[in-house]
Design a protein around this motif. Structure first.
Motif, PDB file in Angstrom:
ATOM      1  N   ARG A 158       0.769  -0.782  -0.146  1.00  6.10           N
ATOM      2  CA  ARG A 158      -0.046  -0.139   0.109  1.00  6.10           C
ATOM      3  C   ARG A 158       0.735   1.835   0.096  1.00  6.10           C
ATOM      4  O   ARG A 158       0.833   1.667  -0.548  1.00  6.10           O
ATOM      5  CB  ARG A 158      -0.750  -0.181   1.021  1.00  6.10           C
ATOM      6  CG  ARG A 158      -1.689   1.642   1.841  1.00  6.10           C
ATOM      7  CD  ARG A 158      -2.133   1.918   2.575  1.00  6.10           C
ATOM      8  NE  ARG A 158      -1.600   1.103   3.868  1.00  6.10           N
ATOM      9  CZ  ARG A 158      -1.207   2.371   4.194  1.00  6.10           C
ATOM     10  NH1 ARG A 158      -0.684   3.444   4.058  1.00  6.10           N
ATOM     11  NH2 ARG A 158      -0.240   1.515   5.280  1.00  6.10           N
TER      12      ARG A 158
ATOM     13  N   GLN B  29       1.002   4.368  -2.810  1.00  7.90           N
ATOM     14  CA  GLN B  29       1.151   5.497  -2.790  1.00  7.90           C
ATOM     15  C   GLN B  29       2.169   6.455  -3.057  1.00  7.90           C
ATOM     16  O   GLN B  29       1.943   7.493  -3.205  1.00  7.90           O
ATOM     17  CB  GLN B  29       0.881   5.604  -0.577  1.00  7.90           C
ATOM     18  CG  GLN B  29      -0.262   5.000  -0.311  1.00  7.90           C
ATOM     19  CD  GLN B  29      -0.822   5.787   1.501  1.00  7.90           C
ATOM     20  OE1 GLN B  29       0.218   4.701   1.734  1.00  7.90           O
ATOM     21  NE2 GLN B  29      -1.829   5.537   1.618  1.00  7.90           N
TER      22      GLN B  29
ATOM     23  N   SER C 160       1.896   7.359  -6.466  1.00  3.14           N
ATOM     24  CA  SER C 160       0.474   8.060  -6.588  1.00  3.14           C
ATOM     25  C   SER C 160       0.998   9.486  -6.651  1.00  3.14           C
ATOM     26  O   SER C 160       0.887  10.458  -7.325  1.00  3.14           O
ATOM     27  CB  SER C 160      -1.114   7.843  -6.233  1.00  3.14           C
ATOM     28  OG  SER C 160       0.041   8.648  -4.573  1.00  3.14           O
TER      29      SER C 160
ATOM     30  N   LEU D  45       1.691  12.474  -9.454  1.00  4.74           N
ATOM     31  CA  LEU D  45       0.953  13.310  -9.417  1.00  4.74           C
ATOM     32  C   LEU D  45       1.937  15.022  -9.030  1.00  4.74           C
ATOM     33  O   LEU D  45       1.881  16.132  -9.354  1.00  4.74           O
ATOM     34  CB  LEU D  45       0.146  13.511  -7.641  1.00  4.74           C
ATOM     35  CG  LEU D  45      -0.795  12.579  -8.455  1.00  4.74           C
ATOM     36  CD1 LEU D  45      -1.937  13.035  -7.003  1.00  4.74           C
ATOM     37  CD2 LEU D  45      -1.856  12.943  -9.409  1.00  4.74           C
TER      38      LEU D  45
ATOM     39  N   THR E 116       0.083   7.542   6.797  1.00  2.00           N
ATOM     40  CA  THR E 116      -0.306   7.236   4.987  1.00  2.00           C
ATOM     41  C   THR E 116      -1.401   6.162   5.371  1.00  2.00           C
ATOM     42  O   THR E 116      -1.964   5.523   4.475  1.00  2.00           O
ATOM     43  CB  THR E 116       0.921   6.088   4.821  1.00  2.00           C
ATOM     44  OG1 THR E 116       1.714   4.930   4.740  1.00  2.00           O
ATOM     45  CG2 THR E 116       2.453   6.919   4.235  1.00  2.00           C
TER      46      THR E 116
ATOM     47  N   ASP F 293      -6.667   9.967   6.157  1.00  2.23           N
ATOM     48  CA  ASP F 293      -7.485   9.966   4.609  1.00  2.23           C
ATOM     49  C   ASP F 293      -6.395  10.148   3.784  1.00  2.23           C
ATOM     50  O   ASP F 293      -6.255  11.629   3.827  1.00  2.23           O
ATOM     51  CB  ASP F 293      -8.644  11.132   4.197  1.00  2.23           C
ATOM     52  CG  ASP F 293      -9.468  10.959   3.195  1.00  2.23           C
ATOM     53  OD1 ASP F 293      -8.767  10.327   2.575  1.00  2.23           O
ATOM     54  OD2 ASP F 293     -10.409  11.451   2.974  1.00  2.23           O
ATOM     55  N   TRP F 294      -5.938   9.468   2.997  1.00  3.09           N
ATOM     56  CA  TRP F 294      -4.715   9.694   2.159  1.00  3.09           C
ATOM     57  C   TRP F 294      -5.128  10.450   1.003  1.00  3.09           C
ATOM     58  O   TRP F 294      -4.803  11.549   0.930  1.00  3.09           O
ATOM     59  CB  TRP F 294      -4.163   8.614   2.135  1.00  3.09           C
ATOM     60  CG  TRP F 294      -2.729   8.523   0.973  1.00  3.09           C
ATOM     61  CD1 TRP F 294      -3.048   7.889  -1.090  1.00  3.09           C
ATOM     62  CD2 TRP F 294      -1.788   8.702   0.722  1.00  3.09           C
ATOM     63  NE1 TRP F 294      -2.287   8.162  -1.256  1.00  3.09           N
ATOM     64  CE2 TRP F 294      -1.181   9.213  -0.398  1.00  3.09           C
ATOM     65  CE3 TRP F 294      -1.326   9.826   1.581  1.00  3.09           C
ATOM     66  CZ2 TRP F 294       0.264   9.767  -0.599  1.00  3.09           C
ATOM     67  CZ3 TRP F 294       0.716   9.914   1.654  1.00  3.09           C
ATOM     68  CH2 TRP F 294       0.573  10.278  -0.244  1.00  3.09           C
ATOM     69  N   THR F 295      -6.048  10.002   0.412  1.00  2.69           N
ATOM     70  CA  THR F 295      -6.516  11.002  -1.151  1.00  2.69           C
ATOM     71  C   THR F 295      -6.762  11.715  -0.329  1.00  2.69           C
ATOM     72  O   THR F 295      -6.078  12.759  -1.806  1.00  2.69           O
ATOM     73  CB  THR F 295      -7.840  10.039  -2.056  1.00  2.69           C
ATOM     74  OG1 THR F 295      -6.993   8.531  -2.257  1.00  2.69           O
ATOM     75  CG2 THR F 295      -7.664  10.304  -3.432  1.00  2.69           C
ATOM     76  N   ASN F 296      -7.184  11.888  -0.360  1.00  2.00           N
ATOM     77  CA  ASN F 296      -8.152  13.580  -0.052  1.00  2.00           C
ATOM     78  C   ASN F 296      -7.895  14.991   1.145  1.00  2.00           C
ATOM     79  O   ASN F 296      -7.911  15.944   0.977  1.00  2.00           O
ATOM     80  CB  ASN F 296      -9.575  13.434   0.487  1.00  2.00           C
ATOM     81  CG  ASN F 296     -10.496  12.598  -1.108  1.00  2.00           C
ATOM     82  OD1 ASN F 296     -10.512  12.709  -1.608  1.00  2.00           O
ATOM     83  ND2 ASN F 296     -11.137  11.363  -0.464  1.00  2.00           N
ATOM     84  N   THR F 297      -6.849  13.922   1.975  1.00  6.74           N
ATOM     85  CA  THR F 297      -6.979  15.311   2.606  1.00  6.74           C
ATOM     86  C   THR F 297      -5.311  14.995   2.970  1.00  6.74           C
ATOM     87  O   THR F 297      -4.286  16.264   2.645  1.00  6.74           O
ATOM     88  CB  THR F 297      -6.140  14.976   4.482  1.00  6.74           C
ATOM     89  OG1 THR F 297      -8.070  14.425   4.384  1.00  6.74           O
ATOM     90  CG2 THR F 297      -5.764  15.326   5.516  1.00  6.74           C
TER      91      THR F 297
ATOM     92  N   GLN G 169      -2.530  13.439   1.096  1.00 11.08           N
ATOM     93  CA  GLN G 169      -1.504  13.810  -0.321  1.00 11.08           C
ATOM     94  C   GLN G 169      -1.380  15.005  -0.405  1.00 11.08           C
ATOM     95  O   GLN G 169      -0.560  15.513  -1.024  1.00 11.08           O
ATOM     96  CB  GLN G 169      -2.243  12.560  -1.515  1.00 11.08           C
ATOM     97  CG  GLN G 169      -1.153  12.572  -2.433  1.00 11.08           C
ATOM     98  CD  GLN G 169      -1.996  11.351  -3.703  1.00 11.08           C
ATOM     99  OE1 GLN G 169      -1.488  10.129  -4.045  1.00 11.08           O
ATOM    100  NE2 GLN G 169      -2.957  12.141  -4.152  1.00 11.08           N
TER     101      GLN G 169
END
Length: 220
Positions: free
Chosen positions: A87, A91, A94, A98, A194, A200-204, A206
């Motif tokens: 995981r 991450q 990702s 980005l 992480t 909340d990895w994706t919305n907060t 990262q």
């Protein structure tokens, strides 16, 4: 006879207008940058990163000098991990995808299992996750060398699991699951969770991490 004063040559006026246009453009760029930085709270400094020499996925010696003048994000995993490591590596991938194309930021993954994670093993692992090795390096070395960077400088920990306490044959280490960030002057500046309860990895997390990269890259 009427005395007619000579007019300035046309090229002089063109030069003046060009200088003025460049001045206005420079001011606008400065204003945009200042606006971006206005109100940003400087990230804390947690400590300095000591020099190190480890070996990357291509078998090449890699030291702190390879990361000088780069912001970099680091974590610690082991390739046989059946827990959070896949995981975390996904991450990190990702983050790689980005980062802006003009960003000079680097990614660093350390192994806590150097006896198994040789450079070829690390390279295969990186390829499995689509690592761009021009930006993302996987490092191994002796246990003492890794501990010197991970524990003493990056505040990343890894503890071997006693054989009698292992739940399976790859339950080898308990290690931190954070990403840490280092600035261009080799100072530890950020710690990012992480996973875990309420993370909340994706919305907060990262977005905050990517913003911190931009902020540190804009620092002198």
């Amino acid at each position: 006879m009427t005395d007619v004063s000579p007019r300035p040559p046309r090229t002089l006026w063109v030069g003046v207008l060009l200088f003025f246009a460049l001045f206005v453009l420079a001011f606008m760029l400065w204003f945009v940058q200042a606006s971006r930085n206005f109100g940003q709270v400087p990230l804390p400094v947690y400590g300095a990163i000591a020099d190190f020499t480890l070996t990357n996925q291509d078998g090449q010696a890699t030291s702190l000098a390879a990361l000088t003048n780069h912001v970099w994000v680091a974590d610690i995993i082991f390739t046989r991990c059946a827990g959070p490591c896949p995981r975390m590596t996904a991450q990190m991938r990702s983050v790689q995808d980005l980062l802006p194309k003009d960003s000079a930021a680097k990614l660093v993954t350390l192994t806590t299992d150097p006896e198994f994670d040789s450079p070829p093993v690390l390279k295969k692992y990186g390829e499995r996750f689509g690592a761009d090795f021009s930006r993302w390096m996987f490092l191994t070395g002796t246990k003492d060398q890794i501990a010197g960077l991970a524990r003493d400088s990056l505040k990343l920990s890894a503890v071997p699991v006693k054989p009698e306490e292992r739940t399976n044959n790859v339950d080898l280490f308990i290690h931190t699951t954070i990403f840490v960030m280092v600035d261009k002057h080799a100072q530890l500046r950020g710690i990012f969770e992480t996973g875990g309860d309420g993370v909340d990895w994706t919305n907060t997390v990262q977005p905050k991490l990517l913003q911190a990269v931009r902020q540190l890259e804009n620092e002198p």
